[in-house]
Design an enzyme around this catalytic site. Structure first.
Site, PDB file in Angstrom:
ATOM      1  CG  HIS A  39      -1.812   0.893   1.395  1.00  0.00           C
ATOM      2  ND1 HIS A  39      -1.663   2.016   2.585  1.00  0.00           N
ATOM      3  CD2 HIS A  39      -3.141   1.438   0.685  1.00  0.00           C
ATOM      4  CE1 HIS A  39      -2.602   2.919   2.362  1.00  0.00           C
ATOM      5  NE2 HIS A  39      -3.565   2.596   1.152  1.00  0.00           N
ATOM      6  NE  ARG A  40      -1.731   5.725   1.280  1.00  0.00           N
ATOM      7  CZ  ARG A  40      -2.336   6.462   2.281  1.00  0.00           C
ATOM      8  NH1 ARG A  40      -1.480   7.470   2.746  1.00  0.00           N
ATOM      9  NH2 ARG A  40      -3.610   6.397   2.469  1.00  0.00           N
ATOM     10  CD  GLU A  66      -2.818   2.002  -3.456  1.00  0.00           C
ATOM     11  OE1 GLU A  66      -1.997   2.203  -2.202  1.00  0.00           O
ATOM     12  OE2 GLU A  66      -3.795   2.377  -3.468  1.00  0.00           O
ATOM     13  CG  ASP A  68      -3.096   6.012  -3.361  1.00  0.00           C
ATOM     14  OD1 ASP A  68      -3.779   5.316  -3.966  1.00  0.00           O
ATOM     15  OD2 ASP A  68      -2.631   6.156  -2.394  1.00  0.00           O
ATOM     16  CG  HIS A  81      -3.513   9.093  -0.123  1.00  0.00           C
ATOM     17  ND1 HIS A  81      -3.994   9.923   0.606  1.00  0.00           N
ATOM     18  CD2 HIS A  81      -4.199   7.898  -0.187  1.00  0.00           C
ATOM     19  CE1 HIS A  81      -4.915   9.634   1.015  1.00  0.00           C
ATOM     20  NE2 HIS A  81      -5.379   8.393   0.623  1.00  0.00           N
ATOM     21  CD  GLU A 155      -7.557   5.007  -4.741  1.00  0.00           C
ATOM     22  OE1 GLU A 155      -6.591   4.411  -4.019  1.00  0.00           O
ATOM     23  OE2 GLU A 155      -8.433   5.552  -4.449  1.00  0.00           O
ATOM     24  CD  GLN A 196      -6.477   0.801  -5.685  1.00  0.00           C
ATOM     25  OE1 GLN A 196      -7.235   0.764  -4.972  1.00  0.00           O
ATOM     26  NE2 GLN A 196      -5.047   0.958  -5.495  1.00  0.00           N
TER      27      GLN A 196
HETATM   28  O1  G3P Z   1      -6.807   1.813  -2.530  1.00  0.00           O
HETATM   29  C1  G3P Z   1      -6.922   0.973  -1.168  1.00  0.00           C
HETATM   30  C2  G3P Z   1      -6.517   1.874  -0.025  1.00  0.00           C
HETATM   31  O2  G3P Z   1      -5.354   2.524  -0.534  1.00  0.00           O
HETATM   32  C3  G3P Z   1      -7.600   3.074  -0.158  1.00  0.00           C
HETATM   33  O3  G3P Z   1      -7.512   4.067   0.845  1.00  0.00           O
HETATM   34  O4  G3P Z   1      -7.082   6.452   0.994  1.00  0.00           O
HETATM   35  O5  G3P Z   1      -5.141   4.879   1.209  1.00  0.00           O
HETATM   36  O6  G3P Z   1      -6.128   5.354  -1.099  1.00  0.00           O
HETATM   37  P1  G3P Z   1      -6.390   5.020   0.407  1.00  0.00           P
HETATM   38 CA    CA Z   2      -5.327   3.839  -2.310  1.00  0.00          CA
END
Ligand code: G3P
Ligand code: CA
Length: 307
Positions: A39-40, A66, A68, A81, A155, A196
């Site tokens: 995540h990130r 991931e 964003d 993000h 994302e 996503q």
């Molecule tokens: O994309 C999954 C998760 O990352 C969603 O929350 O705010 O961290 O992008 P956020």
């Molecule tokens: Ca995300």
């Protein structure tokens, strides 16, 4: 004596039997095994959305990384993000006079800055002095880092913000993926791509306006998601991505989604926010093995329970 020989033979026979491995956990497409999504990047240990975080995620064995996505004033996709620059960069120091005031507070929207300007920012120091000088990567730089080593799950963040400025995030995303030959399922088996979004409109635009054939995953963080409501999501997405609380409140959501052929990806697993679980590893284990989710977004890809 005879009993002893029989027992010895029996023991030897049992010892010689092959160890029966646990059957591999079943997961739904696009995943091929319980899946570890950084995540990130490996954002617990490196500044989120920097090349350092993505490289660390690869080192920690992430299946997917991931990014964003946000857009610069000149229409380039960058990995970040927030829609604004101040939390994770030194923009307030470098461009003190370029702030916008929102509700009495200064803020620096990504879309107010060109790529050349954003490239001047330090995106690492906020996490620690050893990361000083890390830059905001473009989506292309992220792909260059990860391609061939893991999957990518971009994302589309706040596409409506960019739409109001005449920027089309979905179009640009597909253009970049196409340029990298990653715009079709299985185009690069070492680099599966899943898109996503929290925006149903964004996913619909990808599929209907941009002929996107890649798997699409719909994010949500609250609400009562009945099987009937999931059928509506199935119209425009291949999988769902609820947050942990939504799944804990109704674990049957996972079965309902699977019954519709939709995969379930859950967010976000990180140390220090593990609820009733002793560790992030224990929490991910519960979701993957007991609740049978297919994939998890985690800040700690090194803690993913493999094997
Ligand atoms: O994309 C999954 C998760 O990352 C969603 O929350 O705010 O961290 O992008 P956020
Ligand atoms: Ca995300």
């Amino acid at each position: 004596m005879r009993l002893f020989v029989v027992l010895a033979l029996f023991t030897a026979l049992v010892a010689a039997l092959p160890v029966v491995a646990e059957p591999p956990a079943k997961v739904l497409a696009p995943y091929t095994r319980p899946t570890n999504i950084a995540h990130r990047g490996a954002s617990a240990d490196a500044p989120e959305h920097t090349i350092a975080a993505y490289e660390l995620a690869l080192k920690h064995g992430a299946d997917f990384v991931e990014p964003d996505l946000q857009m610069t004033k000149d229409g380039v996709l960058v990995c970040m993000h927030d829609t604004t620059l101040e939390r994770t960069t030194d923009v307030a120091k470098v461009f003190p006079d370029r702030a916008t005031e929102v509700k009495g507070k200064k803020t620096w929207p990504v879309a107010d800055f060109t790529l050349a300007e954003i490239a001047k920012l330090d995106a690492g120091s906020w996490k620690g002095a050893k990361f000083a000088g890390a830059r905001v990567p473009t989506f292309q730089q992220m792909i260059d880092t990860v391609k061939g080593k893991a999957g990518i799950i971009p994302e589309t963040k706040a596409p409506e913000v960019y739409g109001k400025r005449g920027l089309n995030m979905e179009k640009e995303l597909m253009a970049v993926l196409r340029a990298n030959k990653l715009d079709a399922p299985n185009a690069d088996p070492k680099t599966p791509v899943v898109i996503q979004s929290f925006s149903a409109e964004s996913l619909k635009a990808l599929r209907n306006d941009h002929a996107c054939k890649l798997p699409l995953v719909y994010l949500f963080g609250a609400g009562d998601w009945s099987a009937e409501k999931l059928k509506g999501v199935k119209e425009f997405a291949d999988g769902i991505a609820p947050n942990k609380a939504v799944v804990l409140a109704r674990p049957g959501l996972v079965t309902d989604a699977h019954a519709l052929g939709m995969s379930v990806t859950v967010w976000t697993f990180r140390t220090g926010q593990t609820g009733k679980f002793d560790s992030v590893k224990a929490e991910m284990t519960h979701f993957l093995r007991e609740l049978k989710v297919d994939a998890v977004f985690t800040d700690n890809p090194d803690q993913f329970p493999r094997g």
